[in-house]
Design an enzyme around this catalytic site. Structure first.
Site, PDB file in Angstrom:
ATOM      1  N   CYS A 106      34.564  32.652  36.862  1.00 17.70           N
ATOM      2  CA  CYS A 106      33.500  32.474  36.101  1.00 17.70           C
ATOM      3  C   CYS A 106      33.908  31.888  34.623  1.00 17.70           C
ATOM      4  O   CYS A 106      33.824  30.635  34.901  1.00 17.70           O
ATOM      5  CB  CYS A 106      33.299  34.112  35.371  1.00 17.70           C
ATOM      6  SG  CYS A 106      31.708  34.256  34.323  1.00 17.70           S
ATOM      7  N   HIS A 142      32.455  36.593  41.080  1.00 17.81           N
ATOM      8  CA  HIS A 142      33.394  37.399  40.601  1.00 17.81           C
ATOM      9  C   HIS A 142      34.149  37.815  42.125  1.00 17.81           C
ATOM     10  O   HIS A 142      33.520  38.901  42.241  1.00 17.81           O
ATOM     11  CB  HIS A 142      33.025  38.553  39.630  1.00 17.81           C
ATOM     12  CG  HIS A 142      33.125  38.041  38.206  1.00 17.81           C
ATOM     13  ND1 HIS A 142      34.285  38.325  37.266  1.00 17.81           N
ATOM     14  CD2 HIS A 142      32.065  37.733  37.535  1.00 17.81           C
ATOM     15  CE1 HIS A 142      33.846  37.771  36.162  1.00 17.81           C
ATOM     16  NE2 HIS A 142      32.488  37.305  36.098  1.00 17.81           N
ATOM     17  N   GLU A 191      36.799  39.184  43.035  1.00 16.18           N
ATOM     18  CA  GLU A 191      37.617  40.438  42.834  1.00 16.18           C
ATOM     19  C   GLU A 191      36.685  41.998  43.251  1.00 16.18           C
ATOM     20  O   GLU A 191      37.302  42.704  43.439  1.00 16.18           O
ATOM     21  CB  GLU A 191      38.264  40.570  41.661  1.00 16.18           C
ATOM     22  CG  GLU A 191      37.389  40.623  40.109  1.00 16.18           C
ATOM     23  CD  GLU A 191      36.819  39.195  39.635  1.00 16.18           C
ATOM     24  OE1 GLU A 191      36.397  39.312  38.493  1.00 16.18           O
ATOM     25  OE2 GLU A 191      36.955  38.311  40.416  1.00 16.18           O
TER      26      GLU A 191
END
Length: 609
Positions: A405, A549, A551
């Site tokens: 990001c 993102h 994750e």
């Protein structure tokens, strides 16, 4: 698969202190029941008045977890998704603000026919209705309704803001009927250093307060630093009016992967089978066996890989909870123990005062000795120069790097300044009034811009009049522009990927040719080709940036490809993995492990032959 039966509700409450681990315990209970062949969903209740977690400072409640539908929710929903390997929705996170907003809107519409709207029954009824409706929403690909709903009530029993929810579940237990409702109370058993004795009084008081509010715990889960003695268990059983087998101990363990194992070893499957009349076997399934093997492997790892996380919320690890988990999943998949070094980016910034400070030299020492560097997402100008310094170090010293990001945006800014010689290149988020128009603030929804001097532009979804939900949120598709992409190979050579986003600014598409001529490739974009999603640097071991993102979608047995790539590059095994075609998934690697496996035994895709 078990036959259908009435929905079963498991309410998890907490006592003594907050942050005791209710989320991990709720997730572990869901994991155990899913391993028994049941369809499980989860709901998190947060008693704060905020509509969602989107406007929180990370130091307030940790990271903001983003769901597929764009919901900005409590980080515990991240635990649920990782443990249960499911995708939840924004309505799986209930807040006081959402409930009151819902009731007030109904009142304004005249739905209550002129009645006086009160906490009881209108707020409490709204809570029960919300839970029952959301519990039925399918979370798996088979589209079948869940059979078990695990509900975590945030905060601590006795908190004034949680009282309407406790009252709602006091009523709900009779509506659902006893055989379909179970309460698990998580409490702390402290052990003062002065005496070394484990104290049960806080648990006794917490259970007494819960009973005074109309709920009686079916299981008491005692959290402690060290394993609890049997005498303590018997004392809690006697004073809390439960059988000894209804007292479960969870002490601090080396990893959260051990928690489902500890619960299963204390007979929780047998208890749920009897208490909720579940048609399941007493023995754990292959799924729970994989968790056991994964936990054993985690504890026996010898080799270490160090990753420097350069951010500005480094004083609280929960601020980057999903990033840490994604790195841990990837490290475990390649048989390495993760050494995550948190570096405050402000301490990397060069100035006369900073360079004479101990913290400055300590921060740079950490960065220099790290095997890989990660710059995560974030907002605001503080610390950005330090992040740029870390990115420059990773680029010039050939250190494996992943920017997520804001980390990707700053990687583009750094490249523009130092490789394209655009000295004042910046994001309009940080310098909207720059005199040198290399970067300019753009609030237009039009992306077809003629000015070629923008670097990172404002997102068209941004609404400056409303702070909540003003970003590009949720799962969006990213299309690969080329087959010759490291990240495309890591994703299994897919033509596109779908990952979750949370950002307002983006790289200006009008400038991409300037970067690509110098070797910074934009290998992924959105479906329209306007928004740049993935960057890769040529002639570098691993220099990758992603606007999304990844994750948030990482799982213990299915690590996120960008993070896996970082760990592979940091351990010098990326090229061998790519040459093998990236065909073996981490979930496959766990299937043949035994409990007595050697820590030196490599996964099939490792470089060690």
């Amino acid at each position: 698969m078990c036959a259908d039966f009435p929905m079963k509700y498991i309410l998890v409450t907490g006592g003594v202190i907050s942050g005791i681990g209710k989320g991990i315990i709720a997730s572990s209970i869901g994991t155990i029941l899913k391993s028994c062949g049941l369809r499980v969903t989860a709901i998190k209740i947060d008693p704060y008045i905020n509509i969602d977690a989107g406007t929180f400072s990370p130091y307030e409640h940790g990271e903001v977890f983003v769901l597929n539908d764009g919901g900005e929710v409590d980080l515990d929903l991240g635990n649920y998704e990782r443990f249960l390997d499911i995708s939840l929705y924004k309505d799986n996170n209930i807040t006081t603000g959402k409930i009151y907003q819902h009731v007030i809107n109904k009142e304004r519409h005249g739905d209550y026919l002129g009645k006086t709207v009160q906490v009881v029954p209108h707020i409490t009824d709204a809570v029960q209705e919300w839970v029952m409706n959301q519990a039925k929403v399918p979370v798996d690909d088979d589209k079948k309704e869940p059979q078990i709903c695990v509900i975590e009530l945030g905060g601590t029993i006795g908190d004034i803001e949680g009282m309407p929810f406790v009252e709602a579940f006091r009523q709900f237990q009779f509506k659902a009927k006893r055989e379909n409702f179970c309460n698990i109370h998580v409490s702390l058993v402290p052990q003062p250093n002065a005496t070394g004795e484990q104290k049960t009084k806080p648990t006794q008081n917490s259970v007494r307060a819960l009973r005074g509010l109309g709920l009686s715990p079916d299981l008491i889960v005692c959290r402690s630093a060290k394993p609890i003695e049997m005498a303590v268990k018997e004392k809690i059983s006697m004073f809390c009016h439960v059988e000894p087998e209804q007292v479960i101990f969870i002490h601090d363990v080396s990893s959260t992967y051990r928690v489902p194992i500890l619960l299963e070893e204390q007979g929780i499957i047998k208890y749920f089978k009897q208490r909720l009349n579940l048609p399941i076997d007493d023995q754990p399934s292959d799924l729970l066996m994989k968790w056991k093997k994964m936990a054993c492997r985690y504890e026996r790892l010898l080799k270490v890989c160090s990753i420097a996380l350069v951010g500005k919320y480094t004083k609280l690890s929960d601020c980057y909870a999903s990033v840490f988990k994604a790195l841990e999943h990837s490290a475990l998949a390649i048989n390495y123990k993760l050494d995550l070094m948190y570096i405050d980016s402000t301490e990397l910034e060069r100035s006369t005062e900073a360079e004479n400070s101990v913290k400055y030299h300590q921060a740079w020492h950490k960065l220099c000795k790290a095997d890989g560097i990660l710059v995560p997402g974030g907002f605001g100008i503080r610390g950005t120069e330090g992040k740029l310094q870390a990115i420059s170090w990773a680029r010039t010293k050939k250190k494996p790097f992943l920017g997520v990001c804001l980390g990707m945006q700053l990687a583009v800014v750094e490249f523009a300044r130092n490789c394209l010689n655009w000295e004042d290149a910046n994001s309009t988020e940080f310098d909207p009034d720059t005199k040198n128009p290399v970067v300019i603030l753009e609030r237009s929804s039009c992306l077809n811009l003629c000015v070629l001097h923008f670097k990172v532009i404002d997102m068209p979804e941004h609404n400056p009049g409303d702070m909540g939900g003003t970003m590009r949120l949720g799962k969006r598709r990213t299309v690969f522009k080329t087959e010759n992409s490291v990240l495309r190979k890591l994703y299994g050579d897919e033509m596109f990927v779908e990952e979750r986003h949370r950002h307002r600014y983006e790289v200006n598409p009008e400038l991409t040719h300037c970067f690509e001529e110098k070797g910074l490739k934009f290998v992924g974009h959105d479906t329209e080709g306007n928004r740049m999603e993935i960057i890769e640097l040529e002639n570098h071991p691993y220099f990758v940036g992603v606007q999304f993102h990844p994750e948030f979608s990482s799982r213990p047995m299915k690590p996120s490809p960008p993070y896996l790539g970082l760990l592979l590059a940091a351990t010098g095994t990326l090229n061998a993995y790519l040459q093998r075609g990236c065909k073996l998934s981490p979930s496959d690697s766990y299937s043949d492990l035994s409990d007595d496996s050697s820590p030196e035994k490599e996964f099939p895709y490792s470089d060690t032959s």
